[in-house]
Design an enzyme around this catalytic site. Structure first.
Site, PDB file in Angstrom:
ATOM      1  N   ARG A 159      15.356   8.039  -4.720  1.00  0.00           N
ATOM      2  CA  ARG A 159      14.536   6.830  -4.845  1.00  0.00           C
ATOM      3  C   ARG A 159      14.040   6.774  -6.278  1.00  0.00           C
ATOM      4  O   ARG A 159      13.406   7.696  -6.774  1.00  0.00           O
ATOM      5  CB  ARG A 159      13.373   6.837  -3.845  1.00  0.00           C
ATOM      6  CG  ARG A 159      12.444   8.034  -3.917  1.00  0.00           C
ATOM      7  CD  ARG A 159      11.184   7.837  -3.064  1.00  0.00           C
ATOM      8  NE  ARG A 159      10.430   9.065  -2.924  1.00  0.00           N
ATOM      9  CZ  ARG A 159       9.580   9.549  -3.810  1.00  0.00           C
ATOM     10  NH1 ARG A 159       9.376   8.892  -4.948  1.00  0.00           N
ATOM     11  NH2 ARG A 159       8.939  10.681  -3.604  1.00  0.00           N
ATOM     12  N   HIS A 212       7.049   7.094  -3.957  1.00  0.00           N
ATOM     13  CA  HIS A 212       7.229   7.218  -2.505  1.00  0.00           C
ATOM     14  C   HIS A 212       6.778   5.941  -1.809  1.00  0.00           C
ATOM     15  O   HIS A 212       7.490   5.391  -0.967  1.00  0.00           O
ATOM     16  CB  HIS A 212       6.423   8.411  -1.995  1.00  0.00           C
ATOM     17  CG  HIS A 212       6.444   8.570  -0.510  1.00  0.00           C
ATOM     18  ND1 HIS A 212       7.567   8.935   0.188  1.00  0.00           N
ATOM     19  CD2 HIS A 212       5.469   8.397   0.419  1.00  0.00           C
ATOM     20  CE1 HIS A 212       7.297   8.987   1.477  1.00  0.00           C
ATOM     21  NE2 HIS A 212       6.039   8.656   1.641  1.00  0.00           N
ATOM     22  N   TYR A 223       5.522  14.717 -10.629  1.00  0.00           N
ATOM     23  CA  TYR A 223       6.334  15.759  -9.981  1.00  0.00           C
ATOM     24  C   TYR A 223       7.836  15.620 -10.259  1.00  0.00           C
ATOM     25  O   TYR A 223       8.616  16.429  -9.780  1.00  0.00           O
ATOM     26  CB  TYR A 223       6.086  15.776  -8.461  1.00  0.00           C
ATOM     27  CG  TYR A 223       6.292  14.453  -7.752  1.00  0.00           C
ATOM     28  CD1 TYR A 223       7.555  14.052  -7.303  1.00  0.00           C
ATOM     29  CD2 TYR A 223       5.217  13.591  -7.514  1.00  0.00           C
ATOM     30  CE1 TYR A 223       7.741  12.855  -6.651  1.00  0.00           C
ATOM     31  CE2 TYR A 223       5.397  12.379  -6.857  1.00  0.00           C
ATOM     32  CZ  TYR A 223       6.652  12.021  -6.433  1.00  0.00           C
ATOM     33  OH  TYR A 223       6.830  10.816  -5.785  1.00  0.00           O
TER      34      TYR A 223
END
Length: 370
Positions: free
Chosen positions: A269, A273, A283
């Site tokens: 993706r 999120h 991250y």
């Protein structure tokens, strides 16, 4: 341990042997070239163009949905860019009477299965009309509880089997969802009853901010299906042809009474999120983003179709402009839908209201009438 006994009893070697079986299935590589000629599906030129059209539409829908979310005109939204092949190519292998049990990122599949786009926008806003599925559209509302759709899909698939119809139930979750208890319960139940279900794990590498290799020690998620005794495969989730073939094969076996399958699609993706505060730069590195951007499913499929003389810049521009107009009309219709009221929530929950809710209903009805 003696060598003779080690040959008879070596759990670590057994694990390694199982893991070695899961090589990634690919047909169309990152450069848009066929690398597995024998596996190329027999799709017509019109079908190839239609699949590309849906993928491009979904990319534009994602861009516009992110913009609408930032404007405060949508509620919960999970970006889809990068997962178009995993989502739309798997859906392309289905039939109209098949059932889709989506996760919260799987709105594109249910839209192309028949859910009006304006209702999908209302779902994002938390409006009850967004969950009122039209008759004949075999989808359930997107499941927010991670992994819960796997148990539901097993139940729907068992219902299909008991009815004796030649249909399947398909469901999706992410790599993080494969660590949920519902995931194991769902695939085990479906396997035990040979229910016609297709379980797809979209491994986009991160369960929110948790890397896949941190949330499970399994080398692949596909291998987890073996424990439930169901056929499982690892697929290049950025390759629409490979995803289509894997799903088509799973569906054919399911309708023959051979039971469920598990498909792990390796994808990515590009965005966060969800749009609810996640920051992927905390991250994920630029190097990882660039590595996966080079595998873009739309880019490689575009190259492939251009080589066959089926796609060009003008055709893509037409699809993009049409998508923008359809999205504009859908959000307008969603805006025109009467706002949800507290009394609506109470009425939708109970056919006969208990006394305490009847009291609350009357209080809010009085407020809403002013």
């Amino acid at each position: 341990m003696g060598e003779k006994l080690k040959k008879q009893f070596d759990p670590a070697a057994t694990l390694q042997e199982v893991e070695s079986k899961f090589e990634m299935f690919q047909i169309l590589n990152e450069e848009g070239k066929i690398v597995n000629e024998d596996a190329v599906p027999d799709l017509s030129d019109e079908e190839l163009v239609e699949l590309m059209t849906r993928m491009v539409f979904t990319r534009i829908l994602d861009q516009r949905s992110i913009s609408l979310n930032r404007q405060g005109r949508l509620g919960f939204y999970a970006p889809t860019a990068g997962q178009e092949a995993s989502q739309l190519a798997s859906h392309f292998a289905l039939e109209k009477d098949d059932w889709i049990l989506p996760g919260y990122r799987d709105v594109p599949q249910i839209v192309f299965h028949g859910l009006p786009l304006w209702k999908a926008f209302l779902f994002s806003r938390g409006h009850f009309v967004g969950n009122q599925i039209p008759e004949g559209v075999n989808v359930l509302p997107p499941q927010i509880i991670i992994g819960a759709q796997y148990v539901q899909a097993a139940g729907v698939a068992l219902g299909i089997k008991k009815r004796g119809t030649a249909d399947v139930a398909i469901t999706y979750t992410g790599d993080g969802g494969s660590s949920q208890g519902d995931f194991y319960e769902g695939i085990n139940f479906a396997g035990a009853f040979k229910a016609p279900a297709i379980f797809i794990v979209q491994n986009n590498q991160f369960a929110i901010s948790t890397p896949r290799d941190v949330q499970t020690s399994a080398k692949t998620i596909a291998q987890k299906g073996i424990a439930a005794g169901i056929p499982s495969v690892l697929v290049d989730g950025m390759d629409p042809l490979a995803v289509y073939v894997a799903t088509r094969d799973a569906r054919e076996r399911a309708v023959k009474g051979e039971g469920p399958s598990l498909i792990e699609t390796m994808c990515y993706r590009y965005g966060p999120h969800t749009m609810s505060g996640d920051d992927p730069t905390r991250y994920r590195t630029t190097d990882i983003d660039n590595e996966w951007a080079a595998k873009d499913p739309i880019v490689r499929f575009r190259i492939y179709l251009e080589g066959k003389g089926l796609w060009d810049e003008q055709k893509e521009t037409e699809v993009i402009e049409r998508a923008k107009e359809e999205i504009k009309a859908a959000i307008k219709k969603a805006d025109e839908t009467p706002k949800q009221k507290v009394t609506d929530l109470i009425s939708n929950m109970y056919e006969e209201k208990p006394y305490n809710l009847q009291e609350q209903y009357e209080i809010f009805e009085a407020k809403e009438s002013k």
